[in-house]
Write a protein that holds these residues in place. Structure first.
Motif, PDB file in Angstrom:
ATOM      1  N   GLU A  54       1.108  -1.079  -0.098  1.00 52.62           N
ATOM      2  CA  GLU A  54       0.139  -0.008  -0.387  1.00 52.62           C
ATOM      3  C   GLU A  54       0.878   0.588   0.147  1.00 52.62           C
ATOM      4  O   GLU A  54       1.949   1.609   0.505  1.00 52.62           O
ATOM      5  N   ASP A  55       0.657   1.946  -0.423  1.00 54.74           N
ATOM      6  CA  ASP A  55       1.026   3.804  -0.045  1.00 54.74           C
ATOM      7  C   ASP A  55       0.674   4.127   0.896  1.00 54.74           C
ATOM      8  O   ASP A  55      -0.383   4.020   1.059  1.00 54.74           O
ATOM      9  N   VAL A  56       2.019   4.587   1.444  1.00 52.06           N
ATOM     10  CA  VAL A  56       1.342   5.457   2.663  1.00 52.06           C
ATOM     11  C   VAL A  56       1.338   6.854   2.517  1.00 52.06           C
ATOM     12  O   VAL A  56       2.034   7.914   1.804  1.00 52.06           O
ATOM     13  N   PRO A  57       0.148   7.733   3.039  1.00 55.26           N
ATOM     14  CA  PRO A  57      -0.118   9.008   3.279  1.00 55.26           C
ATOM     15  C   PRO A  57       0.660  10.066   4.069  1.00 55.26           C
ATOM     16  O   PRO A  57       0.914   9.445   5.114  1.00 55.26           O
ATOM     17  N   PRO A  58       0.605  11.049   3.184  1.00 58.25           N
ATOM     18  CA  PRO A  58       1.230  12.226   4.160  1.00 58.25           C
ATOM     19  C   PRO A  58       0.880  12.285   6.030  1.00 58.25           C
ATOM     20  O   PRO A  58       0.388  13.368   6.004  1.00 58.25           O
ATOM     21  N   VAL A  59       1.421  11.218   6.913  1.00 58.54           N
ATOM     22  CA  VAL A  59       0.341  11.387   8.142  1.00 58.54           C
ATOM     23  C   VAL A  59       0.557  12.404   8.894  1.00 58.54           C
ATOM     24  O   VAL A  59       0.753  12.427  10.415  1.00 58.54           O
ATOM     25  N   LEU A  60       2.648  12.375   9.470  1.00 66.68           N
ATOM     26  CA  LEU A  60       3.534  12.782   9.751  1.00 66.68           C
ATOM     27  C   LEU A  60       3.744  14.160   9.493  1.00 66.68           C
ATOM     28  O   LEU A  60       4.398  14.295   8.005  1.00 66.68           O
ATOM     29  N   ASP A  61       4.369  15.452  10.031  1.00 62.19           N
ATOM     30  CA  ASP A  61       4.751  16.566   9.516  1.00 62.19           C
ATOM     31  C   ASP A  61       6.190  16.004   9.208  1.00 62.19           C
ATOM     32  O   ASP A  61       6.430  16.911   8.599  1.00 62.19           O
ATOM     33  N   GLU A  62       6.984  15.429   9.447  1.00 64.26           N
ATOM     34  CA  GLU A  62       8.478  14.899   9.090  1.00 64.26           C
ATOM     35  C   GLU A  62       8.253  14.538   7.833  1.00 64.26           C
ATOM     36  O   GLU A  62       9.487  14.291   7.023  1.00 64.26           O
ATOM     37  N   MET A  63       6.730  13.600   7.517  1.00 64.05           N
ATOM     38  CA  MET A  63       6.798  13.183   6.165  1.00 64.05           C
ATOM     39  C   MET A  63       7.141  14.350   4.986  1.00 64.05           C
ATOM     40  O   MET A  63       7.877  14.317   4.077  1.00 64.05           O
ATOM     41  N   ALA A  64       6.278  15.011   5.531  1.00 67.38           N
ATOM     42  CA  ALA A  64       5.929  16.496   4.434  1.00 67.38           C
ATOM     43  C   ALA A  64       6.828  17.355   3.987  1.00 67.38           C
ATOM     44  O   ALA A  64       7.836  17.296   3.199  1.00 67.38           O
ATOM     45  N   GLN A  65       8.279  16.882   4.774  1.00 67.36           N
ATOM     46  CA  GLN A  65       8.838  18.125   6.018  1.00 67.36           C
ATOM     47  C   GLN A  65      10.641  17.205   4.947  1.00 67.36           C
ATOM     48  O   GLN A  65      10.696  18.125   4.128  1.00 67.36           O
ATOM     49  N   ILE A  66      10.082  16.052   5.194  1.00 72.26           N
ATOM     50  CA  ILE A  66      11.716  15.216   4.931  1.00 72.26           C
ATOM     51  C   ILE A  66      11.713  14.414   3.785  1.00 72.26           C
ATOM     52  O   ILE A  66      12.427  14.524   2.860  1.00 72.26           O
ATOM     53  N   VAL A  67      10.309  13.743   3.187  1.00 70.51           N
ATOM     54  CA  VAL A  67      10.125  13.153   2.217  1.00 70.51           C
ATOM     55  C   VAL A  67       9.312  13.899   0.688  1.00 70.51           C
ATOM     56  O   VAL A  67       9.968  13.792  -0.018  1.00 70.51           O
ATOM     57  N   GLY A  68       8.796  15.086   1.364  1.00 75.83           N
ATOM     58  CA  GLY A  68       7.942  15.625   0.309  1.00 75.83           C
ATOM     59  C   GLY A  68       6.824  15.673   0.630  1.00 75.83           C
ATOM     60  O   GLY A  68       6.024  15.425  -0.356  1.00 75.83           O
ATOM     61  N   GLY A  69       6.095  14.389   0.900  1.00 75.77           N
ATOM     62  CA  GLY A  69       4.913  14.180   0.988  1.00 75.77           C
ATOM     63  C   GLY A  69       4.389  12.393   1.449  1.00 75.77           C
ATOM     64  O   GLY A  69       5.350  11.766   2.162  1.00 75.77           O
ATOM     65  N   GLY A  70       3.889  11.377   1.151  1.00 77.38           N
ATOM     66  CA  GLY A  70       3.540  10.359   1.335  1.00 77.38           C
ATOM     67  C   GLY A  70       4.118   9.636   1.079  1.00 77.38           C
ATOM     68  O   GLY A  70       5.387  10.082   0.013  1.00 77.38           O
ATOM     69  N   ILE A  71       5.030   8.431   0.825  1.00 77.96           N
ATOM     70  CA  ILE A  71       4.912   7.494   0.612  1.00 77.96           C
ATOM     71  C   ILE A  71       5.067   6.391  -0.435  1.00 77.96           C
ATOM     72  O   ILE A  71       4.028   5.918   0.192  1.00 77.96           O
ATOM     73  N   LYS A  72       5.168   5.949  -2.199  1.00 78.32           N
ATOM     74  CA  LYS A  72       4.578   5.523  -2.600  1.00 78.32           C
ATOM     75  C   LYS A  72       5.118   4.318  -2.393  1.00 78.32           C
ATOM     76  O   LYS A  72       6.666   4.093  -1.965  1.00 78.32           O
ATOM     77  N   THR A  73       4.338   2.912  -2.814  1.00 81.44           N
ATOM     78  CA  THR A  73       4.727   1.277  -2.600  1.00 81.44           C
ATOM     79  C   THR A  73       5.598   1.144  -4.492  1.00 81.44           C
ATOM     80  O   THR A  73       4.046   1.166  -5.024  1.00 81.44           O
TER      81      THR A  73
END
Ligand SMILES: [Zn+2]
Length: 214
Positions: free
Chosen positions: A109-128
């Protein structure tokens, strides 16, 4: 030819750090950097313990995947090269089989951006990325496609890949992703994690890239 000793030492140190921080076990996972002249990639060799790798063993590979020196490269060399060819901003790639990264990758499954640091560091959610056998051109293609312009991606039923402008950056992202995915798993166990709004994700990413620490 310059033998890229600094790059080799840097990757060896990061490999040991990765092992000691529990992000991988045994010889799983692999790391690489693109050389400053952009002509080569220095990558961990295939099947050698991180504690035992010497600079002479490190694989120096050109952009057409030819081995220039060192031992046989990691089987995921093609995946690393695929990312470098597609992303000018990326100069380091870390592939791990860490526990929460693998746990979520197993769900495909793709991971939605559920934490602030995911937005800041990864640039949003994480796809699989779609499934591909380890070391296959298909896995490399799927990975590059799902990574897109983000800093992290999951490989279905396999692990994760994080990228950075340099090795330090990629290592930080690898840690943030693992901790974020731990929180995501726990939040899923408690109920429904709530995704951040797109505009908030964009604001935080922009702030992190352009204003943070300045
Ligand atoms: Zn792997």
């Amino acid at each position: 030819m310059c033998n890229y000793i600094e790059e080799k030492k840097m990757v060896i140190e990061a490999g040991k750090k990765m092992l000691n921080s529990g992000l991988t076990v045994g010889t799983w996972g692999n790391l690489s950097v693109r050389t400053k002249d952009k002509k080569y990639m220095v990558i961990t060799p295939s099947g050698v313990d991180y504690e035992k790798i010497t600079p002479e063993m490190m694989s120096l590979v050109d952009m057409d995947e030819n081995l220039v020196s060192g031992k046989k490269p990691s089987i995921e060399a093609g995946l690393h090269l695929g990312i470098y060819k597609n992303r000018e901003d990326v100069n380091a790639v870390i592939h791990t089989h860490s526990i929460y990264t693998c746990t979520v990758a197993a769900t495909r499954e793709d991971v939605p951006p559920v934490l602030d640091e995911m937005a800041q560091i990864v640039g949003g959610g994480i796809k699989t990325a779609k499934y591909g056998l380890p070391g296959s051109p298909e896995l490399a293609r799927n990975c590059v496609e799902a990574l897109d312009d983000r800093m992290a991606v999951l490989l279905a039923n396999h692990g994760g890949v994080c990228v950075g402008k340099d090795l330090q950056d990629a290592f930080k992202i690898t840690n943030v992703v693992e901790v974020s995915l731990k929180s995501y798993c726990l939040a899923k166990a408690m109920g429904n994690p709530v995704a951040l709004d797109d505009k908030d994700v964009d604001f935080m990413r922009d702030f992190f890239l352009n204003k943070y620490g300045k």
